[in-house]
Design an enzyme around this catalytic site. Structure first.
Site, PDB file in Angstrom:
ATOM      1  N   ASP A   6       0.868  -1.186   0.000  1.00  0.00           N
ATOM      2  CA  ASP A   6       0.000   0.000   0.000  1.00  0.00           C
ATOM      3  C   ASP A   6       0.896   1.224   0.000  1.00  0.00           C
ATOM      4  O   ASP A   6       2.092   1.137   0.281  1.00  0.00           O
ATOM      5  CB  ASP A   6      -0.888  -0.009   1.259  1.00  0.00           C
ATOM      6  CG  ASP A   6      -1.773   1.230   1.334  1.00  0.00           C
ATOM      7  OD1 ASP A   6      -2.311   1.643   0.293  1.00  0.00           O
ATOM      8  OD2 ASP A   6      -1.915   1.812   2.426  1.00  0.00           O
ATOM      9  N   SER A   7       0.302   2.365  -0.274  1.00  0.00           N
ATOM     10  CA  SER A   7       1.068   3.612  -0.217  1.00  0.00           C
ATOM     11  C   SER A   7       1.461   3.948   1.224  1.00  0.00           C
ATOM     12  O   SER A   7       2.311   4.787   1.449  1.00  0.00           O
ATOM     13  CB  SER A   7       0.235   4.749  -0.803  1.00  0.00           C
ATOM     14  OG  SER A   7      -0.988   4.845  -0.102  1.00  0.00           O
ATOM     15  N   TYR A  38      -0.331   8.511  -2.558  1.00  0.00           N
ATOM     16  CA  TYR A  38      -0.307   8.252  -3.989  1.00  0.00           C
ATOM     17  C   TYR A  38      -1.517   8.939  -4.656  1.00  0.00           C
ATOM     18  O   TYR A  38      -1.531   9.140  -5.850  1.00  0.00           O
ATOM     19  CB  TYR A  38      -0.405   6.748  -4.277  1.00  0.00           C
ATOM     20  CG  TYR A  38       0.842   5.929  -4.017  1.00  0.00           C
ATOM     21  CD1 TYR A  38       1.959   6.458  -3.367  1.00  0.00           C
ATOM     22  CD2 TYR A  38       0.903   4.599  -4.438  1.00  0.00           C
ATOM     23  CE1 TYR A  38       3.090   5.671  -3.138  1.00  0.00           C
ATOM     24  CE2 TYR A  38       2.031   3.810  -4.221  1.00  0.00           C
ATOM     25  CZ  TYR A  38       3.116   4.354  -3.565  1.00  0.00           C
ATOM     26  OH  TYR A  38       4.231   3.565  -3.346  1.00  0.00           O
ATOM     27  N   GLY A  39      -2.508   9.234  -3.820  1.00  0.00           N
ATOM     28  CA  GLY A  39      -3.801   9.713  -4.321  1.00  0.00           C
ATOM     29  C   GLY A  39      -3.768  10.985  -5.144  1.00  0.00           C
ATOM     30  O   GLY A  39      -4.708  11.267  -5.888  1.00  0.00           O
ATOM     31  N   CYS A  69      -3.655  -0.881  -2.085  1.00  0.00           N
ATOM     32  CA  CYS A  69      -3.948   0.534  -2.331  1.00  0.00           C
ATOM     33  C   CYS A  69      -4.921   0.681  -3.510  1.00  0.00           C
ATOM     34  O   CYS A  69      -4.661   0.152  -4.598  1.00  0.00           O
ATOM     35  CB  CYS A  69      -2.630   1.237  -2.647  1.00  0.00           C
ATOM     36  SG  CYS A  69      -2.805   2.960  -3.074  1.00  0.00           S
ATOM     37  N   THR A  71      -5.705   3.421  -5.140  1.00  0.00           N
ATOM     38  CA  THR A  71      -5.153   4.295  -6.184  1.00  0.00           C
ATOM     39  C   THR A  71      -4.207   3.481  -7.076  1.00  0.00           C
ATOM     40  O   THR A  71      -4.308   3.524  -8.312  1.00  0.00           O
ATOM     41  CB  THR A  71      -4.396   5.481  -5.538  1.00  0.00           C
ATOM     42  OG1 THR A  71      -5.265   6.124  -4.603  1.00  0.00           O
ATOM     43  CG2 THR A  71      -3.938   6.465  -6.572  1.00  0.00           C
ATOM     44  N   GLU A 149      -5.940   9.183   9.411  1.00  0.00           N
ATOM     45  CA  GLU A 149      -4.569   9.072   9.956  1.00  0.00           C
ATOM     46  C   GLU A 149      -4.436   9.806  11.285  1.00  0.00           C
ATOM     47  O   GLU A 149      -3.677   9.396  12.151  1.00  0.00           O
ATOM     48  CB  GLU A 149      -3.555   9.613   8.947  1.00  0.00           C
ATOM     49  CG  GLU A 149      -3.500   8.740   7.721  1.00  0.00           C
ATOM     50  CD  GLU A 149      -2.130   8.604   7.109  1.00  0.00           C
ATOM     51  OE1 GLU A 149      -1.269   9.443   7.398  1.00  0.00           O
ATOM     52  OE2 GLU A 149      -1.938   7.659   6.329  1.00  0.00           O
ATOM     53  N   CYS A 181     -10.969   3.161  -0.902  1.00  0.00           N
ATOM     54  CA  CYS A 181      -9.721   3.707  -0.383  1.00  0.00           C
ATOM     55  C   CYS A 181      -9.376   2.923   0.887  1.00  0.00           C
ATOM     56  O   CYS A 181     -10.273   2.643   1.695  1.00  0.00           O
ATOM     57  CB  CYS A 181      -9.882   5.188  -0.057  1.00  0.00           C
ATOM     58  SG  CYS A 181      -8.411   5.902   0.699  1.00  0.00           S
ATOM     59  N   THR A 182      -8.107   2.604   1.023  1.00  0.00           N
ATOM     60  CA  THR A 182      -7.672   1.787   2.162  1.00  0.00           C
ATOM     61  C   THR A 182      -8.042   2.377   3.522  1.00  0.00           C
ATOM     62  O   THR A 182      -8.260   1.652   4.479  1.00  0.00           O
ATOM     63  CB  THR A 182      -6.132   1.659   2.145  1.00  0.00           C
ATOM     64  OG1 THR A 182      -5.585   2.956   1.950  1.00  0.00           O
ATOM     65  CG2 THR A 182      -5.673   0.720   1.084  1.00  0.00           C
ATOM     66  N   HIS A 183      -8.082   3.716   3.602  1.00  0.00           N
ATOM     67  CA  HIS A 183      -8.295   4.359   4.897  1.00  0.00           C
ATOM     68  C   HIS A 183      -9.762   4.404   5.324  1.00  0.00           C
ATOM     69  O   HIS A 183     -10.054   4.588   6.497  1.00  0.00           O
ATOM     70  CB  HIS A 183      -7.773   5.802   4.856  1.00  0.00           C
ATOM     71  CG  HIS A 183      -6.289   5.893   4.888  1.00  0.00           C
ATOM     72  ND1 HIS A 183      -5.501   5.349   3.899  1.00  0.00           N
ATOM     73  CD2 HIS A 183      -5.445   6.470   5.782  1.00  0.00           C
ATOM     74  CE1 HIS A 183      -4.234   5.598   4.188  1.00  0.00           C
ATOM     75  NE2 HIS A 183      -4.169   6.275   5.319  1.00  0.00           N
TER      76      HIS A 183
HETATM   77  N1  DGL Z   1      -3.829   4.008  -0.116  1.00  0.00           N
HETATM   78  C1  DGL Z   1      -4.520   5.063  -0.827  1.00  0.00           C
HETATM   79  C2  DGL Z   1      -5.755   4.488  -1.505  1.00  0.00           C
HETATM   80  O1  DGL Z   1      -6.257   3.462  -1.105  1.00  0.00           O
HETATM   81  C3  DGL Z   1      -4.906   6.201   0.084  1.00  0.00           C
HETATM   82  C4  DGL Z   1      -3.720   7.024   0.560  1.00  0.00           C
HETATM   83  C5  DGL Z   1      -2.971   7.660  -0.582  1.00  0.00           C
HETATM   84  O2  DGL Z   1      -3.446   8.633  -1.187  1.00  0.00           O
HETATM   85  O3  DGL Z   1      -1.888   7.150  -0.896  1.00  0.00           O
HETATM   86  O4  DGL Z   1      -6.224   5.041  -2.465  1.00  0.00           O
END
Ligand code: DGL
Length: 264
Positions: A6-7, A38-39, A69, A71, A149, A181-183
């Site tokens: 993941d990012s 990464y978004g 991730c 993205t 976060e 999105c992972t978060h």
């Molecule tokens: N991991 C990214 C996603 O799931 C979210 C955080 C990022 O922007 O890197 O899209």
């Protein structure tokens, strides 16, 4: 091993589901915390970083890769599959949409994710492929990653922002909402409350774990190559901050020993 990248820290929400569906296998995780997010980066950079992340996991002995991730999944999954045809690579875009397609009754599906995930149009393309009847409504929610976060899970401010983001989706009468999105699973409770009972919230992390389980049952040769989890899972990040430690503790419960690594 099952390699998951993941990012940053959010991919641990996918790790959690994979551990619960496939407790017998060892996982190696990489979070690119030094280069997150990464978004909002260009597709070229996301592909480059994703390839470096994947290479690192292969060097660690991963035999199957999960791009946790969204993205990176939306932008780099096909690129990576072309570059590494011998490696089974799973992304988080398709499983969530397969589930959303089963759940929807009115064929109006909402997708929330980063700017890049939304811009990629990957969800719309895949949903049209599996069910041309479906209408897709997107909403980028750039503020939700930092809120998750920061641990602002129960704050009124977060609820207000979620309400703002879901407004047009609700107006468009979606009955299913994909957390792309992972978060966002960290904010799932407030998102579900704001969405209301008429909208079913889909967390793709659960479905990806189920699909991998099925894949391994159908592909015993790949399953046979995976290390059994007698050994502890391994966690790496390009920058091990206190925040990473905090969130990993929140998501995975017990203390996760994260090692710092420079992958470039
Ligand atoms: N991991 C990214 C996603 O799931 C979210 C955080 C990022 O922007 O890197 O899209």
């Amino acid at each position: 091993m099952i390699g998951i990248f993941d990012s940053g820290v959010g991919g641990l929400t996918v790790v959690k589901q994979v551990i619960s569906a496939l407790p017998q296998y060892k996982i190696v995780y990489f979070g690119d915390t030094a280069r997150v997010p990464y978004g909002n980066k260009s597709p070229e950079i996301i592909k480059k970083y994703s390839q470096q992340d994947l290479e690192f996991l292969l060097k660690k002995g991963a035999q199957l890769i999960i791009i946790a991730c969204h993205t990176a999944s939306a932008i780099a999954a096909d690129f990576l599959r072309e570059k590494y045809p011998a490696v089974p690579i799973f992304d988080v875009v398709r499983p969530g949409l397969d589930q959303a397609n089963q759940v929807t009754r009115n064929y109006r599906i909402g997708i929330i994710g980063t700017e890049n995930t939304v811009k990629s149009g990957a969800h719309k393309r895949y949903l049209k492929e599996i069910n041309p009847q479906v209408q897709v409504f997107y909403q980028a929610c750039p503020l939700l990653v930092p809120l998750a976060e920061e641990g602002w899970i129960k704050r009124q401010e977060t609820r207000r922002i979620v309400r703002y983001y879901l407004k047009s989706l609700k107006k468009n009468k979606i009955d299913t909402l994909v957390l792309a999105c992972t978060h966002y699973p960290l904010l799932a409770k407030v998102i579900a409350e704001v969405a209301g009972r008429s909208i079913k919230v889909v967390d793709p992390a659960q479905e990806v774990a189920i699909q991998i389980k099925e894949y391994l049952q159908e592909n015993p040769i790949v399953a046979g190559k995976l290390t059994k989890s007698g050994q502890r899972h391994e966690f790496f990040a390009s920058d091990v901050s206190d925040k990473f430690k905090d969130i990993s503790h929140k998501v995975l419960g017990d203390k996760v020993n994260v090692r710092s690594v420079d992958i470039i």
